[in-house]
Design a protein around this motif. Structure first.
Motif, PDB file in Angstrom:
ATOM      1  N   MET A 122       5.037  55.336  42.452  1.00 31.73           N
ATOM      2  CA  MET A 122       4.657  53.933  42.446  1.00 31.73           C
ATOM      3  C   MET A 122       3.143  53.790  42.526  1.00 31.73           C
ATOM      4  SD  MET A 122       7.403  51.974  44.899  1.00 31.73           S
ATOM      5  CE  MET A 122       6.925  52.898  46.371  1.00 31.73           C
ATOM      6  N   GLU A 138      -0.047  50.704  42.986  1.00 35.63           N
ATOM      7  CA  GLU A 138      -0.163  49.539  43.862  1.00 35.63           C
ATOM      8  C   GLU A 138       0.614  48.343  43.314  1.00 35.63           C
ATOM      9  OE1 GLU A 138      -0.513  47.197  46.859  1.00 35.63           O
ATOM     10  OE2 GLU A 138      -1.078  49.306  46.913  1.00 35.63           O
ATOM     11  N   GLU A 194       3.473  48.392  41.858  1.00 40.22           N
ATOM     12  CA  GLU A 194       4.869  48.548  42.265  1.00 40.22           C
ATOM     13  C   GLU A 194       5.041  48.346  43.766  1.00 40.22           C
ATOM     14  OE1 GLU A 194       4.553  49.499  38.395  1.00 40.22           O
ATOM     15  OE2 GLU A 194       3.454  50.651  39.907  1.00 40.22           O
ATOM     16  N   ARG A 195       4.104  48.844  44.545  1.00 39.02           N
ATOM     17  CA  ARG A 195       4.215  48.675  45.999  1.00 39.02           C
ATOM     18  C   ARG A 195       4.187  47.199  46.381  1.00 39.02           C
ATOM     19  NH1 ARG A 195       1.360  53.725  45.931  1.00 39.02           N
ATOM     20  NH2 ARG A 195      -0.657  52.667  45.730  1.00 39.02           N
ATOM     21  N   ARG A 212       7.346  45.154  48.031  1.00 38.19           N
ATOM     22  CA  ARG A 212       7.227  44.384  49.275  1.00 38.19           C
ATOM     23  C   ARG A 212       7.774  42.975  49.078  1.00 38.19           C
ATOM     24  NH1 ARG A 212       2.281  47.373  49.928  1.00 38.19           N
ATOM     25  NH2 ARG A 212       1.118  45.806  48.752  1.00 38.19           N
ATOM     26  N   MET A 230       9.521  52.663  50.524  1.00 38.95           N
ATOM     27  CA  MET A 230       8.453  52.334  51.472  1.00 38.95           C
ATOM     28  C   MET A 230       8.904  52.461  52.915  1.00 38.95           C
ATOM     29  SD  MET A 230       6.753  49.170  49.370  1.00 38.95           S
ATOM     30  CE  MET A 230       5.427  48.947  50.549  1.00 38.95           C
TER      31      MET A 230
END
Length: 556
Positions: A413, A415, A417-418, A422, A446
């Motif tokens: 992933m 950023e 995707e992160r 979230r 995560m």
């Protein structure tokens, strides 16, 4: 076999391969199907294997499978020992990943492939998936549109006999349904609560196919009945062979899974449908003087832009409904559990919580006492962008049980995707809480977040400890089992592996029709789109085989 030249060779018998052999034999071609695993029949669906797990965590079934050689397969979110023979032995079929980037490769090698173990949910994609760059400025557009695939979606859905309902949801096109699908009373309450609260969020029933009572997938059965299909089971393809002068595909070298004997099959055309990672591995391992970087790799894109959807898993309860109900929309199957559940598509545009994700789940389908809050479970799927450094390569230091280099899988992933993951998790948490649900945990690559009494409060302390310990290995990239890319289609040979009809730019008598051809990951299951693309690609291949044209065609 070396004396026979077939009109077409198909590698793999799952969603793509079974539809390929159906279409090619229906068009009158002689077809050889190479399947890496054994044939499947009624004996593989013994009702005696259908036992209730000892606990909801399923810890002992997973432990037994691990000891028997399936430490990776046993990590699948909904793994059950009943299906263990439909998953590979990981010791014989290893792969590698970066140490800091685990990837869960769930796969099956047998007649019908993963059609025996997938959820049987078939959903359409839309131009929000096909034209993501035009919509967001990110990723890449497909060289085809929804309008081009819609008639093929119709055809596949009609052929398979889907269960579903006309829902009129803008972000999830309706299909062709043979039978209605049902929601449990708890799901009906949940649906009403969500849609009353958010006018641009919709809760619909699954759109799915029932288990096939004949056990062999229907398209594969029909191809066999044509008399034009030859099947070689236990045939592990090592490489695709090519002509030294023209570079065109000429067949494949394969190894007998049981004896180790090597053979070569010859064909005028080749359909590669072995699943994304395996198909890319084969193309890379088919390097030659004409194709030094791997078959189809003149652009340098082969193996690159590999993706899976962003997974998250949540369990809990729904206080506005009690007990549970049996969904009897489809006929009862002695081996499989009843199908059905709810699906929350990508939200409508006015919704402030809208993102490129959706949720598939169930409420009130798990047996509990009548006065107990209904159980709920959701799996979220988020869009992953294609990155050149997410790729499949060959690990020259590691070989499988048949001495073939194994794939090295990098799927990390960024950023983008992160941030999306979230939002995907936060949205599900707030949605469930707002309508009267209580989560016990939600987890993703995560990490694991426990709430209230924590994950599986009814389980014993040891099982809960093991669940927490194993969770990161279970809910990592690959857990969605919707992997895509690695041999993407495009408009030009400079930045893609396949043309808009799934033909290899470098050898147009070879088509790749599994999800490795996808330029983007989408947010819904890949299977229906794979089936539709396979029909489209095979028909174009047959037309060119019969009517050679100098531009874009090949000499039959």
């Amino acid at each position: 076999m070396s004396q026979i030249v077939y009109d077409a060779l198909v590698i793999g018998s799952g969603a793509a391969g079974s539809f390929a052999v159906k279409e090619l034999t229906a068009q009158g071609l002689s077809v050889l199907l190479l399947e890496a695993g054994p044939a499947v029949g009624p004996r593989d669906f013994d009702p005696a294997r259908k036992k209730a797990p000892a606990s909801s965590i399923n810890i002992w079934e997973r432990a037994r499978a691990t000891v028997k050689g399936q430490p990776i397969q046993a990590r699948a979110a909904f793994f059950t020992e009943r299906f263990s023979h439909f998953f590979v032995n990981d010791r014989k079929n290893p792969y590698t990943t970066p140490k800091d980037a685990p990837f869960l490769w769930i796969r099956g090698r047998q007649g019908g492939g993963r059609l025996h173990s997938f959820g049987r949910v078939l959903l359409r994609w839309t131009d929000e998936d096909f034209k993501i760059r035009s919509r967001t400025g990110k990723g890449v557009d497909w060289p085809i549109s929804y309008d081009e695939l819609a008639p093929l979606y119709d055809e596949v859905e009609t052929y398979l006999g889907l269960y579903g309902n006309k829902d009129n949801v803008p972000t999830l096109p309706d299909g062709v349904y043979t039978n209605p699908a049902s929601l449990t009373p708890a799901e009906q309450v949940f649906k009403q609560a969500v849609e009353d609260r958010w006018p641009d969020r919709h809760v619909v029933s699954w759109r799915y196919i029932a288990p096939d009572a004949e056990r062999v997938p229907r398209p594969l059965r029909e191809a066999q009945a044509s008399g034009r299909l030859t099947i070689q089971y236990d045939a592990i393809v090592r490489r695709i062979t090519t002509d030294e002068e023209t570079g065109r595909a000429t067949g494949a070298e394969f190894i007998d899974r049981n004896t180790g004997k090597r053979s070569t099959a010859h064909a005028a055309t080749v359909v590669l449908a072995a699943s994304p990672i395996e198909s890319v591995r084969l193309l890379l391992n088919s390097a030659s003087a004409k194709h030094p970087g791997g078959l189809g790799n003149s652009s340098g894109a082969l193996g690159r832009y590999f993706m899976d959807q962003l997974p998250c898993l949540a369990f809990g309860s729904f206080s506005k409904a009690k007990g549970w109900a049996l969904d009897e929309a489809a006929p009862t199957d002695p081996f499989y559990n009843p199908s059905g559940g709810i699906f929350i598509p990508r939200f409508g545009e006015p919704d402030v919580g809208r993102g490129d994700f959706d949720y598939q789940g169930s409420i009130g389908r798990s047996p509990v006492p009548e006065e107990t809050d209904a159980r709920l479970a959701f799996f979220g799927f988020g869009r992953m962008l294609p990155y050149a450094d997410n790729r499949i390569t060959l690990d020259a230091q590691r070989k499988d049980a048949w001495n073939i280099p194994v794939p090295h899988i990098r799927c990390v992933m960024h950023e983008e995707e992160r941030a999306l993951l979230r939002l995907q998790e936060e949205t599900l948490i707030s949605l469930i809480k707002e309508v009267g649900g209580d989560l016990e945990f939600i987890g993703s690559p995560m990490g694991l977040k426990e709430m209230g009494m924590g994950a599986f409060p009814e389980a014993n302390a040891f099982s809960r400890f093991m669940f927490r310990k194993w969770f990161r290995k279970t809910m990592c990239m690959g857990a969605a089992i919707h992997e895509t890319g690695g041999a993407r289609m495009g408009e030009t040979p400079e930045d893609s592996v396949l043309n808009p009809f799934n033909q290899l730019w470098d050898a147009p008598n070879l088509i790749v029709t599994d999800a490795s051809a996808f330029p983007g990951s989408g947010v819904a299951g890949t299977t229906l789109t794979v089936m539709a693309l396979t029909l489209r690609a095979c028909r174009n291949l047959v037309d060119q085989y019969r009517n050679f044209t100098p531009v874009g065609g090949f000499e039959p």
